[in-house]
Structures are given as structure tokens and as C-alpha cells.
Write a protein that holds these residues in place. Structure first.
Motif, PDB file in Angstrom:
ATOM      1  N   ASP A  10       0.826  -1.204   0.000  1.00 30.26           N
ATOM      2  CA  ASP A  10       0.000   0.000   0.000  1.00 30.26           C
ATOM      3  C   ASP A  10       0.864   1.260   0.000  1.00 30.26           C
ATOM      4  OD1 ASP A  10      -2.558   1.473   0.481  1.00 30.26           O
ATOM      5  OD2 ASP A  10      -1.485   2.018   2.321  1.00 30.26           O
ATOM      6  N   GLU A  54       2.238   6.349  -7.068  1.00 32.03           N
ATOM      7  CA  GLU A  54       1.094   7.017  -7.694  1.00 32.03           C
ATOM      8  C   GLU A  54       1.083   8.516  -7.404  1.00 32.03           C
ATOM      9  OE1 GLU A  54      -2.480   4.883  -6.807  1.00 32.03           O
ATOM     10  OE2 GLU A  54      -2.083   3.463  -8.433  1.00 32.03           O
ATOM     11  N   ASN A  77       1.238   3.803  -3.204  1.00 32.91           N
ATOM     12  CA  ASN A  77       0.784   5.181  -3.029  1.00 32.91           C
ATOM     13  C   ASN A  77       1.881   6.193  -3.339  1.00 32.91           C
ATOM     14  OD1 ASN A  77      -1.991   5.893  -2.179  1.00 32.91           O
ATOM     15  ND2 ASN A  77      -1.631   4.150  -0.810  1.00 32.91           N
TER      16      ASN A  77
END
Lengths: 487, 315, 284
Positions: free
Chosen positions: B133, B140, B137
């Protein structure tokens, strides 16, 4: 009663001794707030909890924060913001606006005079000792003509409404007054959270501050410059007002510089760019006098620019505000503001000054001694709130002591009536309800050559602690969006 | 633009790009190792060492037994470790702060959100189950930042400086990744019968550079050492290749230095020279001595960076 | 008649480590005034940095230097040639009406006009217990009182170097009763001001005799304002009136406004500084 149906105000407690901005003495909502009151009433308290959180997140993500330094880590905090705007109707605003301009102009004339002919001192209207003892009076400014004849280009005037319903000025800030960026942020945040309410009011914009500031700064350019290169100078990104400095530079479209980005050569100022030196003509400075030039003032300062004052004295660069303006926003000078306004402008003051009793004058001393419990007694020469006695908070013995001190050394003391700041419904996080809180207002006035501008809005500061009269952000103050309505 | 602020923007670009590559390297290596075809590539020690090697802090003592939680925390969120993603993001934001008046509100707000995301990421969650995660993240969010740069900044010299920082850093990071995976491929050689040329590590390398899909489309074959290196170093159409980065750097330095005059001391001249050198290289030439190639290109890139500093950021 | 002086000012700074950035400001150029006229000004520094001529906050001529390259030592040399009119310090009409003169200095207008040189500064603050150290006798003229004060100061302190330094304030000086020209001048200024006389601190050069050599420093004396007469120079260190041997550079409230050299140097480690002044006269 209406406020019982209105669920978010169902628990609102009104202290009848305080001047409430939205409820009149009979508990009725004032006309100007009526629509707003109804619109806010359509929301439940839960809606406010959510809206409040959203507004906070918006400030946080935009980085409109200040640092709190702890032992192990540095925390970022937002300035508390309140969702319920303050409304000022056009008639009242006219008084505030004209009054702010009047004071700024009078102070400018005063500064010109005390650095040139000193007429007001020679005529004994303002005592010479006041100027002599002021550390903010700069001898280096004697005889200097600032470009355009302007000293206090930017003034922040702190105004309150007393329980007599009248506006009073508490302080004129003419060094580097801050806060204007929060006026604009507050508006943005309120628009993001509750845009609907704006449809029902004709409110003046506050986003035109930067363009006016730039235009007015350009009117005070040095002689012989066609289109001046304006910059904002900041102490750096760790300064608590850095957000405001960067905001102003960005919205004016000018460079934000630090002292190390500038240098002086042959009495002209240049900034170091990727293409070499570029001349600078007007500096909106957000650093204090003492730090602007280590060769002329404090030698240990790394914030300033060596030689800057020489360049200024030669008229090759404009500094806004001018060095040495601080002498006029002194507490002691404040007490002479009505005289200063009359002397230079031949006008009656538009905004009230808090009346000051000089204990050095026998009849005023008599009044002070007889009315200690109704007054705030302050030593003339102490800064930062030291030695202040607030009459209605003293015991009988303490009152006697104050009486004795004042009688023994009357020259040392002045006294003022105890002012009561008006209150405004404010959303309180902890109780999740609206409560009365004390507020003030800081207006922003810009003086240019033959032109002036007052931002139609201003910063309403809120003392968030119950009963507290101190609205300063360093002491847990918050702020509100401030609407000035169109006529 | 102020020289000092230009320097900060340049480094903002570099730190943002660096965070992305480190995050992706952690992600790809960790997750592809879980079902890697050979034992060594599957070994946790092997993967952790590769990560340290990539960020430039290799563990040379082979007897040391690395602790997975510690290493992942160190590279990801350790505030006391200067190479950590956390500190890269902090530095990026600090640089952005000082240039706040020059960059768009939108870009600043995204950087700020990125900063708060990384700073507030729960360390326990990260150690237990958050690696995927967190790293996804980070990659991104950097993609969003690149979008905000392209879409909300005027394409003038401010943009050019940020893009120069970004692209110089990208070229450096791609080379670091090649170096690390090349090293892995050498070590993993023969342990499961596959040869160096056909090592599983080449696929991982491409994924680390987010170039696996592009590469498959281009060659339509399983990656080999030759085709992978050719694609990541020399293919000008691969947005992650060294060649592409050099082309970008050249394009942006021309914004800062539009002069057509011949000046062999300028940064633009040096960038053009380095770019021309790689434009006319072929992969067999590089493959013969990959170590020397890596050293040379890293040296050239640092020279460009230093020259920029002298020419534009000197204050 | 005029005297021609040749003045040489030298300063030498050496640093333990490289200095990458530095600024200096010299306040050493003789003032152009009624009695002082230039023939030549020549200023050089050892690393060929540009010498910028400017003015300081009080309008006096300065030379500013900001080297563009790093260095470990730098020296400066200034040579001035100057014509000094031979002035008689007593060349004025003595005050006729003492009472009127004392009235003038007490008037608000006078106090406002001269506020800057009536102010007390940290260097000219007399300790509160000694405020009555020297009180004018109003039976005499202001000039006579100032002459007495000049003598009193020269006798109250003993000239001795290395007892005080450039930071010494009057409470220290009055306690030690020793000091150099700076301390004599501060005391004179302070006491004259306490008696309502605007008085300013002067920095400059003193010619100590023809052909005199040596590592002498800059000198300090005072100027006091007497109604109807104007500014008169007093040298309390030597108990004389300022004359054609006194070459004025600048004036101010105290030493701080007049310091000959201000420097802002960004470097670490120790440094050494040396100054010297040489004044020669070539009689005309």
C-alpha cells in the motif's frame, strides 16, 4: 422565540452585559444577520461538525499552517477558523474605512514632520521626550525624503466595538503588520464549505488586495525608474508569517527574496538570478528595521543586506514600510492620536481613540485616583503588558496600593477606561455548539502617492477561550471570514 | 528567477523522482521474489541486500543476517536515516516551501498532501502489512505530481529547471537500478540452471523501471540481458530510458540557455556532448564492460549537475 | 594660511580559514568643511576588490568593499592629502548675555532642533548616582563652562591605554578613572548634555607634530553647540580646543556612530587585525 426553533442556536447563551453582534438587547436577530441566521438554522449541528472538519483539512492540505516546536518533533497546526462569518453593513463600514485612511494619513504626516521640521514637537503638542526615548526613532532617517513622501505604506489598524456600540481603535500597526493572507484564506475556506450562503448576500471581494498593493507600491518607485522591479523580502521559510510572504509575492507576481539573494553595488540593489544580477527598485520588506542592513544597524543580523540603507538614503530603492516608522505605533504616541489627526488634517477623528488620562496632569490624576476600579492603569514606559492593573479585577487592598503608586509617581502612569470587546456567535469544537466569543477587527490600509486603498474586509480575530479578551493568535485566537456588504 | 530558488526547485525535482524509484524498487523486488523461480532470488537476504545496494548503502559483510522489518523500515520511514523515502519526501517539500510563490497552488497542495501521507503513515501498519500500500501510493502520488507539473505550471524556465532535476535523477536512478539488478543477476547465475543472459532478474529490472509492458510490446520476446539493457539504456522512445532522459535534459537546458553560440564551457554544451555520445552507441559495445559504462555515465551525470550549479545556481 | 597634511591609514586582516564572503565599510575620509579641503584621495586593497564610495546613514563619506573571490588575508591602505586652514579656535564673538544664552538652550524649540545631540546613549549614560558630577555655574558663559569641563575631564581621568576597550561604558570608566580619547570624549559629551548643551562625538586624525611617525590610532574629541556661536571643538584628552591639528572625519552621538571600520565577515576560526595611522604635515 426564534432562536429556540433554530436548532444550532438552541443552547446559545446570551450574556446581556455584552454587546452581541447578531442579537440585539431584546434577543432578536439583527436585520443584517436575519437571512444568514435562517440559512445556518437549516443545518444540524452534525453538519457543522463535518463542515468544520472539511475546512480544517482544506487549510492543512494547502499548507496554511504554523509550526509548533516540541521536544522531539515539530507539529504543524492550522489557525483555528470559524464557519460563521461576521457581517459589517455598508454604513458602519464607511466609518471604519474612512477612519482607517484618516489615521494612516495622519500618521504619515506625523512621521514626515518628526523626521523633518518637527513642528508638532516644537509646539509642544506631542512631548519631545516621547520621541527621544523611543528606540524606534531612527536618527539616520532625519531629513530623508522617502519616495512619494510615504512612510507607512501598509498599516494594520486594530479596532474593537465597545459595549456602547461604538468602534474604538486599540492599536495602529505600521511596522510589518501581518494577517492579510488569512483574510483571503478565510474567504476561500468558507466558500469551499458553505458556498450557498454567498448567494444571499452582496459581499465585497477580498482577493483584490495584492493587485492594489502592487499598484500602490509602483507609485512610490524611486526617481528615474520607469517600470519598477518590486520584490518581497522575507526572513525565510522558518518565519511564522512565511506563508503570507509567499502568498503576497505569488499573487503580486513578484520575486520573494531573502537577504542573501540581494546585494548592493554602487548604491543600487540587485538580486542574484539564474541569468546574473537584476536591479531591484521597490522592496516590500517583512523584516524589522534593526535587521535590514548589518552595516548600519545590528551587525549580527544575517537577514538583511549590507549597504541597503545607503542605497535607500541615496534614493535608489524604496523600502515599504520606510525605516523608522515604528516610532509612530508606540503605545505612548497612540494616546496623542486625536491631537495628531487634528493637527495635520484639521479634522475630527472619525474612529474613537480609547480615552487616555495622563496622570501627569493634576485634574486627570484626581479622576484616576478616585476611579481606579473603573480603569486600566498602565506604566508609560513598560512594554509587553508588564505592570498593568485592571481596576475591576483588583482587591480593595490592591486598589489602595495602585492609588499610592500613582500618587507617588504620577508621570509614570496613564489610565484608560476598561474596554469591553463585542461578542459574536462562534462554533466551538469542544462543546460542538455556538457560543459567544469576543472579537476584534484588523483593517489593512495601503497608502501610495496620492492614492489609498482599504481592503473591504479585514481580519476578524476571535478569542477562543471563554471570557478571554486576548485575540492574538499566539494566545489561542482564531479568526472569521468578514463580510463587508455592498450598498 | 532567483538563483537560490532555482537550485531548490532543481532539487525538489530530484527528490520527488528519487522517492518514486526507491519505492518501486522496494515493491517490485519484494513481491517478485515471493514466487521467484530460483532459490536465491527467493531468499529474503538476497532481496534485502539488493535494496541496500540500490540506495547506495550496500551491506558488504556476507555473514550479517539482515532483519526484514528493520531494513524495510529504514528505507521507507526511518526519520534518522538520510536515504529513507520519508527524508526524500521531506526534502522535496522543504524545497517546494522555499519556492512556494513560484509553483502553482495545485502543485504545492499535491506535494503537501504527499508529505502528510508519508509523514503520517503508521509505522506498525507499514511493517506488518503496509509495504504494498505504501509503495504503490508513493509511486502514484509522484505520478500525480508529474501531472501537476506538466498541467499547472507555465512551461517556462521554472518548469525547465524542475524537469532537468527530474530527468537527471531519473537517468541516475535507472542506472543505479541496472547496476543493482546486474549485480543480482551475476550472483543468481546458474543457481537454477538459467544463464546470466536469460536471468529472471531482467524481468524484475524492467518492472522496477515500469518498462516491462513496453518492452514486451517492442521486442515480443522474453527479456534477455542484451534486449533489456538496450531498451533501458538506448531506446529513445522508452520514457524511462537513459537516452530519453538525456534528450529531455537537453531539451530543457535549451530553455535556460537558448544561445546558439558555441560555448564549450556551458552546461548546454556538456549535455549535448554526453547525449551525442550515447546516441551513437550500440549495446554490444556497452555489454562488453558494463561496469565501466555505469561508472562513466554516473560521472557524466554528476558533471552535468555540478556544471548547472556553477552556471545557474551560484549565489 | 593653510597647512598641507598627508595622512596614511593602514589596516591588515588575516584569517585562520578561507573567507568566502565579506563586507567592510570604512569611515576614514576627512570631511570636507569650512576648514578642510582635499588635494588627493587614494585607497587600495591588496586583493584588487572594487572600492565603492558611498555614504553612511548619517551622510558621511564611506568606502565599501565586497570581494568577489575568497581570501585569507587582506590589507587596506588609504592616503589622503588635505589642506587645512590655520584656524584660531578663539575666533568668535564671546557671548554677551549669559542669561539669554541659558534661556535659549532651555527653550523647547532649541531642545527639539538639537534633540539628537542631547540624547543619552549607552556610551554616554552617566550612572544615576553621579548625575550631578559636573554642574555648570551660570555666572559664567556657556563657553567658559565648557572650557572648565574640558579641563575637569582631562584631570578627572588619567590617559592610559589597554585599561578600557571599545565597549567600555561610563560606569566602568568613572570607576577606573582611566582611559583613552574615546572615554574622555564620552564623558565630556555626557556631562555637557546633562547641562543642556548639544554635544557630538567627533572621530578624526590628530597631527602630533611635524615628522611624527608611529602606529598611532584615530583620535576622538567633541563638538559642543553654543547659541549664537555654533559648534566649537573641545579635545578633553589634551585639554585644548580643537585646532588646525585636528582633522575631522565624522561626528555622531557616540563612538558607535563613528567607528572607522565595520566588517561583516563570513568565516570560522580566529582572525587578526592591525591598524595604523600616520599624519604628516608638509608646511606651505
Amino acid at each position: 422565540m426564534e432562536n429556540i426553533e433554530n436548532q444550532i442556536f438552541s443552547s446559545y447563551q446570551r450574556n446581556p452585559l455584552l454587546f452581541d453582534e447578531i442579537f440585539d438587547q431584546g434577543g432578536e436577530v439583527k436585520d443584517v444577520y436575519a437571512k444568514l441566521f435562517k440559512l445556518y438554522g437549516e443545518h444540524s449541528i452534525n453538519d457543522y461538525v463535518k463542515l468544520n472538519d472539511k475546512a480544517k483539512a482544506s487549510f492543512f492540505n494547502q499548507g496554511i499552517t504554523f509550526q509548533v516546536y516540541g521536544e522531539n518533533e515539530t507539529k504543524e497546526k492550522i489557525f483555528p477558523f470559524d464557519l460563521f462569518p461576521r457581517i459589517i453593513d455598508p454604513q458602519e463600514w464607511k466609518v471604519i474605512e474612512n477612519g482607517s485612511i484618516q489615521r494612516s494619513k495622519a500618521l504619515n504626516s506625523f512621521l514626515w514632520d518628526i523626521y523633518h521640521d518637527k513642528k508638532i514637537l516644537k509646539q509642544g503638542i506631542v512631548p519631545i521626550d516621547l520621541i527621544n526615548s523611543s528606540v524606534n526613532y531612527l536618527d539616520q532617517m532625519i531629513g530623508v525624503d522617502p519616495p512619494g513622501g510615504i512612510y507607512n505604506h501598509i498599516s494594520g489598524t486594530d479596532i474593537i466595538k465597545h459595549n456602547d456600540g461604538q468602534y474604538y481603535v486599540l492599536e495602529d500597526n505600521i511596522r510589518c503588520p501581518s494577517g492579510v493572507s488569512y483574510v483571503i484564506c478565510n474567504r476561500t475556506a468558507l466558500k469551499r464549505a458553505l458556498f450557498g450562503v454567498f448567494n444571499h448576500y452582496q459581499t465585497h471581494t477580498v482577493t483584490n488586495y495584492a493587485e492594489n498593493l502592487l499598484e500602490l507600491l509602483e507609485t512610490v518607485k524611486p526617481k528615474g525608474v520607469d517600470s519598477p522591479n518590486v520584490v518581497v523580502i522575507t526572513p525565510g521559510m522558518y518565519n511564522s508569517a512565511f506563508y503570507e510572504h509567499s502568498y503576497l509575492a505569488k499573487t503580486m507576481g513578484v520575486e520573494l527574496v531573502e537577504g542573501r539573494d540581494l546585494f548592493v553595488e554602487n548604491d543600487f540593489v540587485y538580486m542574484k538570478t539564474i541569468r546574473g544580477p537584476e536591479k531591484v527598485d521597490v522592496i516590500y520588506r517583512r523584516i524589522d528595521d534593526a535587521f535590514i542592513d548589518p552595516l548600519e544597524f545590528r551587525a549580527d543580523s544575517a537577514l538583511g543586506v549590507p549597504g541597503l540603507f545607503s542605497a535607500y538614503k541615496k534614493g535608489n530603492v524604496t523600502l515599504a514600510n520606510a525605516p523608522g516608522t515604528g516610532v509612530a505605533d508606540d503605545k505612548a504616541v497612540y494616546t496623542y492620536m486625536p491631537e495628531i489627526i487634528k493637527y495635520y488634517l484639521d479634522e475630527e477623528p472619525i474612529l474613537n481613540n480609547v480615552h487616555t488620562y495622563h496622570c501627569s496632569r493634576p485634574d486627570e490624576l484626581k479622576y484616576v485616583v478616585e476611579n481606579v476600579e473603573k480603569l486600566v492603569i498602565k506604566p508609560v514606559d513598560e512594554a509587553g503588558g508588564y505592570g498593568i492593573s485592571i481596576g475591576n479585577r483588583l482587591t480593595r487592598d490592591e486598589i489602595e496600593t495602585v492609588r499610592k503608586q500613582v500618587k507617588e509617581n504620577p508621570r509614570k502612569y496613564v489610565a484608560q477606561p476598561i474596554m469591553s470587546l463585542s461578542v459574536h456567535p462562534t462554533y466551538i469544537d469542544d462543546s460542538e455548539s455556538f457560543e459567544q466569543r469576543h472579537i476584534d477587527l484588523r483593517t489593512f490600509t495601503i497608502l501610495g502617492k496620492d492614492r489609498e486603498f482599504v481592503l473591504k474586509g479585514g481580519l476578524t480575530r476571535v478569542a477562543l477561550k471563554k471570557g478571554n479578551l486576548v485575540v492574538n493568535s499566539s494566545q489561542g485566537g482564531g479568526s472569521k471570514d468578514t463580510w463587508v456588504l455592498k450598498e | 528567477m532567483l538563483a537560490r530558488v532555482a537550485n531548490n526547485l532543481f532539487w525538489m525535482g530530484r527528490y520527488i523522482e528519487r522517492s518514486e524509484h526507491i519505492a518501486r524498487y522496494l515493491n517490485v523486488n519484494y513481491f517478485s521474489s515471493l514466487d521467484a523461480p530460483n532459490e536465491l532470488s527467493q531468499s529474503r537476504q538476497f532481496v534485502l541486500r539488493s535494496m541496500l545496494f540500490m540506495i547506495g548503502d550496500p551491506e558488504n559483510d556476507s555473514s550479517v543476517n539482515l532483519n526484514e522489518g528493520e531494513i524495510l523500515y529504514k528505507i521507507g520511514l526511518d526519520p534518522d536515516y538520510s536515504f529513507s523515502i520519508l527524508n526524500n519526501v521531506k526534502a522535496a517539500r522543504e524545497n517546494a516551501n522555499s519556492a512556494r510563490d513560484l509553483i502553482s497552488t495545485e502543485l504545492y497542495e499535491s506535494i503537501n498532501k504527499f508529505y502528510h501521507f508519508v509523514c503520517n503513515y503508521n509505522v506498525e501498519t507499514y511493517k506488518k502489512s503496509g509495504l504494498y500500500d505504501f509503495t504503490v501510493n508513493v509511486t502514484e502520488m509522484t505520478a500525480i505530481l508529474r501531472g501537476k507539473m506538466r498541467g499547472t505550471l507555465l512551461h517556462d524556465e521554472i518548469y525547465a529547471i524542475i524537469m532537468m532535476g527530474l530527468n537527471i535523477e531519473r537517468a541516475m536512478q535507472i542506472i543505479r537500478i541496472i547496476n543493482a539488478k546486474y549485480n543480482d543477476a551475476l550472483e543468481a547465475q546458474g543457481s537454477y540452471g538459467d544463464t546470466f543472459g536469460n536471468s529472471f532478474e531482467w524481468t524484475t529490472l524492467l518492472k522496477c523501471a515500469e518498462s516491462y509492458d513496453m518492452m514486451r510490446r517492442f521486442y515480443k520476446k522474453t527479456p534477455t540481458s542484451i534486449s533489456t539493457l538496450e531498451f533501458l539504456i538506448l531506446n529513445p522512445n522508452c520514457p524511462r530510458s537513459v537516452m530519453n532522459s538525456l534528450n529531455q535534459v537537453y531539451k530543457h537546458i535549451k530553455v535556460l540557455d537558448p544561445s546558439k553560440k558555441y560555448n564549450k564551457e556551458s552546461t548546454a554544451f556538456l549535455v549535448g556532448k554526453v547525449r551525442a555520445e550515447y546516441e551513437y552507441k550500440f549495446i554490444r559495445e556497452i555489454e562488453q564492460d558494463i561496469q565501466t559504462f555505469i561508472e562513466n555515465i554516473l560521472k557524466s551525470l554528476s558533471e552535468i549537475s555540478e556544471k548547472m550549479e556553477k552556471e545557474f545556481f551560484n549565489y | 594660511m593653510s597647512l598641507e597634511y598627508s595622512i596614511t591609514y593602514k589596516a591588515e586582516n588575516t584569517y585562520e580559514n578561507w573567507v568566502h564572503d565579506a563586507y567592510w565599510q570604512f569611515l576614514i575620509i576627512p570631511q570636507l568643511n569650512r576648514s578642510q579641503e582635499f588635494v588627493e584621495v587614494d585607497f587600495r586593497n591588496s586583493i584588487n576588490a572594487i572600492n565603492e564610495h558611498s555614504i553612511n546613514g548619517y551622510g558621511f563619506q564611506t568606502i565599501r568593499i565586497h570581494p568577489k573571490k575568497k581570501f585569507k588575508s587582506i590589507s587596506f591602505i588609504a592616503r589622503f592629502k588635505l589642506l587645512k586652514k590655520d584656524i584660531n579656535p578663539f575666533d568668535f564673538e564671546p557671548e554677551q548675555d549669559h542669561e539669554a544664552a541659558y534661556k535659549t538652550i532651555e527653550a523647547l524649540e532649541f531642545r527639539v532642533n538639537h534633540a539628537i545631540f542631547l540624547k543619552t546613549t549607552p556610551f554616554t549614560a552617566v550612572p544615576s548616582k553621579k548625575l550631578n558630577l559636573y554642574t555648570f555655574n551660570k555666572e559664567y558663559s556657556i563657553f567658559e563652562n565648557l572650557q572648565h569641563l574640558n579641563r575637569w575631564t582631562s584631570e578627572h581621568l588619567l590617559f592610559k591605554t589597554d585599561v578600557t576597550d571599545v565597549y567600555s561604558t561610563l560606569d566602568e570608566v568613572l570607576q577606573k578613572r582611566q582611559g583613552v580619547c574615546q572615554d574622555f570624549t564620552h564623558l565630556f559629551c555626557a556631562l555637557a548634555r546633562l547641562n543642556g548643551i548639544p554635544t557630538r562625538y567627533i572621530s578624526g586624525y590628530l597631527h602630533q607634530g611635524n615628522g611624527y611617525f608611529g602606529d598611532s590610532q584615530m583620535h576622538a574629541w567633541a563638538e559642543a553647540y553654543i547659541p549664537k556661536i555654533g559648534w566649537v571643538g573641545f579635545d578633553p584628552t589634551n585639554n585644548i580646543l580643537a585646532n588646525s591639528n585636528h582633522i575631522k572625519v565624522a561626528h555622531g552621538k557616540d563612538f558607535k556612530d563613528c567607528s572607522a571600520l565595520k566588517g561583516i565577515v563570513y568565516s570560522i576560526g580566529t582572525n587578526k587585525t592591525r591598524h595604523s595611522v600616520e599624519v604628516q604635515s608638509t608646511d606651505q
